[in-house]
Design an enzyme around this catalytic site. Structure first.
Site, mmCIF file in Angstrom:
data_model
loop_
_atom_site.group_PDB
_atom_site.id
_atom_site.type_symbol
_atom_site.label_atom_id
_atom_site.label_comp_id
_atom_site.label_asym_id
_atom_site.label_seq_id
_atom_site.Cartn_x
_atom_site.Cartn_y
_atom_site.Cartn_z
ATOM 1 N N GLU A 17 0.856 -1.191 0.000
ATOM 2 C CA GLU A 17 0.000 0.000 0.000
ATOM 3 C C GLU A 17 0.886 1.233 0.000
ATOM 4 O O GLU A 17 1.854 1.327 0.756
ATOM 5 C CB GLU A 17 -0.897 0.031 1.233
ATOM 6 C CG GLU A 17 -1.759 1.308 1.294
ATOM 7 C CD GLU A 17 -2.543 1.440 2.584
ATOM 8 O OE1 GLU A 17 -3.545 0.703 2.720
ATOM 9 O OE2 GLU A 17 -2.159 2.269 3.439
ATOM 10 N N TYR A 46 -5.675 7.210 0.365
ATOM 11 C CA TYR A 46 -5.713 8.668 0.335
ATOM 12 C C TYR A 46 -4.575 9.222 1.176
ATOM 13 O O TYR A 46 -3.900 8.484 1.907
ATOM 14 C CB TYR A 46 -7.042 9.190 0.882
ATOM 15 C CG TYR A 46 -8.266 8.609 0.224
ATOM 16 C CD1 TYR A 46 -8.283 8.298 -1.137
ATOM 17 C CD2 TYR A 46 -9.412 8.352 0.960
ATOM 18 C CE1 TYR A 46 -9.402 7.767 -1.745
ATOM 19 C CE2 TYR A 46 -10.543 7.822 0.358
ATOM 20 C CZ TYR A 46 -10.530 7.522 -0.985
ATOM 21 O OH TYR A 46 -11.639 6.999 -1.572
#
Length: 283
Positions: A17, A46
């Site tokens: 990630e 985000y």
């Protein structure tokens, strides 16, 4: 390619990630370094506090179309209208993104949920995506409970609802105690949840960051991790070494116990990931 298909191989799926960095030069360096490890996929979250939402599609497109790595775009629903969700999904399709991690998302302090916000839980978003699209859908799992609900049996019940709604694979919240994950795995089997699971790993190389995450997520920090973070709090190199060593041990044990996937929360630090992967053998 659908991410769910990467779990069909007889080996542990490796994935990462990342979050949107300041500029594309940094981004290309991060992806280029992570690409050396032949990941099954890279997910894009985000920025801090849910910022940089608009860049998630852009970065997922770069991962998929420039580097030919499967991209997993995060999509939160609690603050979005039906039209906003549909716009994002259409944008993902236009960029050939086939995989979405469907999440409720955090509720901002000053935000009011109105009638226009139809998707109050991740299962609602998953259900919509499963009916309206042919995307591959990932969902979050919480081996130690969600910060808003520490009842593990209730957490498994909610997870079952997400799987029944159409989740194709799962990624866990980070954890430092493998035994908690093994116990969680036993619980989900009792609910007949056999969806592939990638375990979330974050190396404990930054005490301030780990304590912040603990406060936000409720992750359990074992004494061993707490001790070396306290011992090396002001010794950056020693803390880094201890954190890498612990993560390496943790992953080796998980692989021996046949986990389907290992998902690194990289914090955009590919050098730390390299140090860990140099210590272990993925099979």
């Amino acid at each position: 390619m659908f991410i769910k298909d990467t779990f069909l191989k007889n080996e542990t799926t490796l994935s990462f990630e990342i979050f949107p960095p300041k500029n594309n030069e940094i981004l290309f360096n991060i992806i280029g370094e992570l690409n050396k490890f032949n990941p099954g996929f890279i997910s894009v979250t985000y920025g801090a506090g849910g910022s940089s939402k608009d860049r998630t599609v852009e970065i997922a497109s770069i991962i998929k179309n420039k580097y030919s790595i499967e991209a997993l775009a995060h999509l939160t629903c609690i603050t979005s209208t039906k039209e906003e969700i549909e716009e994002v999904v259409e944008n993902l399709k236009e960029n050939k993104i086939e995989n979405i991690l469907a999440l409720r998302g955090d509720i901002p302090e000053d935000f009011t949920i109105g009638k226009e916000h139809l998707y109050r839980h991740a299962k609602d978003l998953i259900h919509k995506l499963k009916i309206d699209t042919n995307l591959c859908i990932g969902a979050a799992a919480y081996p130690e409970g969600h910060n808003e609900c520490k009842d593990l049996d209730m957490n498994v019940k909610y997870l079952k609802e997400k799987v029944d709604a159409g989740a194709d694979f799962l990624i866990t919240q980070l954890f430092f105690d493998n035994n908690n994950f093994f116990q969680f795995k036993e619980k989900i089997y009792k609910y007949n949840i056999k969806t592939p699971i990638a375990v979330g790993i974050m190396p404990a190389v930054n005490k301030t960051l780990i304590e912040k995450i603990q406060k936000l997520s409720g992750v359990i920090i074992p004494d061993k991790v707490e001790n070396f973070m306290n011992k090396y709090e002001n010794k950056e190199d020693d803390l880094r070494k201890a954190g890498i060593e612990y993560a390496s041990y943790q992953i080796e044990e998980l692989i021996k116990n046949k986990v389907e996937g290992v998902h690194f929360y990289t914090m955009n630090k590919p050098d730390i990931i390299k140090s860990i992967l140099d210590n272990i053998s993925f099979k």
